[in-house]
Design an enzyme around this catalytic site. Structure first.
Site, PDB file in Angstrom:
ATOM      1  N   GLU A   1       0.836  -1.210   0.000  1.00 45.12           N
ATOM      2  CA  GLU A   1       0.000   0.000   0.000  1.00 45.12           C
ATOM      3  C   GLU A   1       0.868   1.256   0.000  1.00 45.12           C
ATOM      4  OE1 GLU A   1      -2.625  -0.875  -0.989  1.00 45.12           O
ATOM      5  OE2 GLU A   1      -4.184  -1.115   0.532  1.00 45.12           O
TER       6      GLU A   1
ATOM      7  N   THR B   1      -5.571   6.717  -5.584  1.00 46.18           N
ATOM      8  CA  THR B   1      -5.707   6.891  -4.132  1.00 46.18           C
ATOM      9  C   THR B   1      -4.869   8.078  -3.648  1.00 46.18           C
ATOM     10  OG1 THR B   1      -6.175   4.563  -3.833  1.00 46.18           O
ATOM     11  CG2 THR B   1      -5.408   5.731  -1.896  1.00 46.18           C
TER      12      THR B   1
HETATM   13  N1  HSE Z   1      -8.536   4.464   3.537  1.00 45.44           N
HETATM   14  C1  HSE Z   1      -7.957   4.576   2.232  1.00 45.44           C
HETATM   15  C2  HSE Z   1      -8.425   5.887   1.614  1.00 45.44           C
HETATM   16  C3  HSE Z   1      -8.417   3.413   1.389  1.00 45.44           C
HETATM   17  O1  HSE Z   1      -9.625   6.142   1.667  1.00 45.44           O
HETATM   18  O2  HSE Z   1      -7.593   6.632   1.109  1.00 45.44           O
HETATM   19  C4  HSE Z   1      -7.889   3.435  -0.001  1.00 45.44           C
HETATM   20  O3  HSE Z   1      -8.488   2.349  -0.711  1.00 45.44           O
END
Ligand code: HSE
Length: 315
Positions: free
Chosen positions: A133, A186
């Site tokens: 991630e 993201t």
């Molecule tokens: N919690 C993260 C965001 C998840 O919302 O940026 C990304 O899939």
């Protein structure tokens, strides 16, 4: 004990929904009907070697690939002399908001762990998968990798040191997800967020998180419905998702308990009590997007109670 005679494993790495409205970077759930297939095999050559990726154009070089980075993090901690080959059938599109990078990272570390005879619990594998991630979006958030590895609903209380709770899933809870085929990175969806919130907003948000957790334990669908509210992230990110408010209204009119942005979007999820309502919600989402020129996929899925599934031992 290490499965020394076992050369490889074929596995299913499920998609996931992170945030679940009020729980930004904290709550997540594992999906049953959407995911990638992967094969992990032992290699004589030390390190991680990605041999093929079907379905998406992604780098094969281990250090540039979330699966590679997660696998290398595990080997670094366990035994850097070991080597594994990975091939991936990617059904989850990167940038879709349903945990594409998490599936690749979690699938890799779960598969290697399986071949090693499971020296690590699923929870202990989370930090390795989080490195994937970090590569994907610059932040090692755990709210997708935790449900992908542990299954069900999860809550990440802290990431340093990692503290993750498994939460129960009400039996009839069913997710509907629409993936509008536009890419929302993201990293970009995080960059647009405000860095400060007012105390009043924070109070409402943590009240909703607490109530949502309680609703899962109590199987209280009405409370769950009232708690699926995001005061902080959704008002900002929804601007990136075409027809978001129409989708939300359509889901609610069709009987959904609530709806919101799946992870960092552009996918939008709804939760319903029962498959019949979840299918009605799918039709309602379809009605909204069929009128646009944006291609989309819609999925209806129960919550998967276990994370990565091992399908076949490979000789
Ligand atoms: N919690 C993260 C965001 C998840 O919302 O940026 C990304 O899939």
């Amino acid at each position: 004990m290490e499965k020394v005679n076992l050369q490889g494993v074929r596995l299913f790495a499920p998609a996931s929904i992170a945030n679940i409205s009020c729980g930004f970077d904290v709550l997540g759930l594992c999906l049953e009907n959407i995911g990638d297939y992967m094969e992990i095999r032992r290699s004589e050559k030390a390190g991680i070697h990605i041999t093929s990726i079907k379905g998406q154009d992604l780098p094969l070089e281990a250090k540039k690939n979330v699966a590679g980075v997660a696998g290398l993090a595990l080997l670094e901690a366990h035994n850097p002399q070991l080597g594994f080959e990975i091939s991936i059938e990617k059904n989850i599109k990167p940038g879709s908001g349903i945990g594409s990078s998490a599936a690749s990272a979690a699938g890799t570390v779960a598969g290697i762990n399986y071949l090693l005879g499971s020296p690590y619990t699923n929870k202990q594998l989370i930090p390795f998968a989080m490195e994937g991630e970090r590569l994907a979006c610059g932040t090692a958030h755990a709210d997708n990798v935790a449900p992908t590895l542990m299954g069900g609903f999860t809550l990440v209380r802290d990431t340093n040191p990692l503290d993750v709770c498994a939460l129960p899933t009400p039996l009839e809870l069913t997710a509907t997800v629409i993936h509008p085929k536009i890419e929302v990175k993201t990293a970009d969806a995080r960059a647009v967020l405000k860095k400060r919130v007012t105390l009043q907003t924070a109070i409402q948000q943590w009240a909703n998180v607490g109530a949502l957790v309680s609703s899962l334990y109590e199987e209280d669908y009405e409370l769950l419905s009232r708690s699926l509210v995001d005061e902080i992230v959704e008002p900002i990110r929804s601007i990136l998702i075409p027809h978001f408010s129409k989708l939300k209204k359509a889901c609610s009119d069709a009987g959904a308990l609530g709806s919101g942005i799946s992870g960092s979007g552009p996918s939008v999820f709804a939760l319903s009590k029962g498959m019949t309502t979840a299918n009605k919600v799918a039709n309602a989402m379809h009605e909204v997007y069929a009128k646009t020129d944006i291609p989309y996929d819609i999925y209806v899925s129960p919550v998967k109670s276990t994370g990565v599934s091992f399908l076949e031992d490979l000789s």
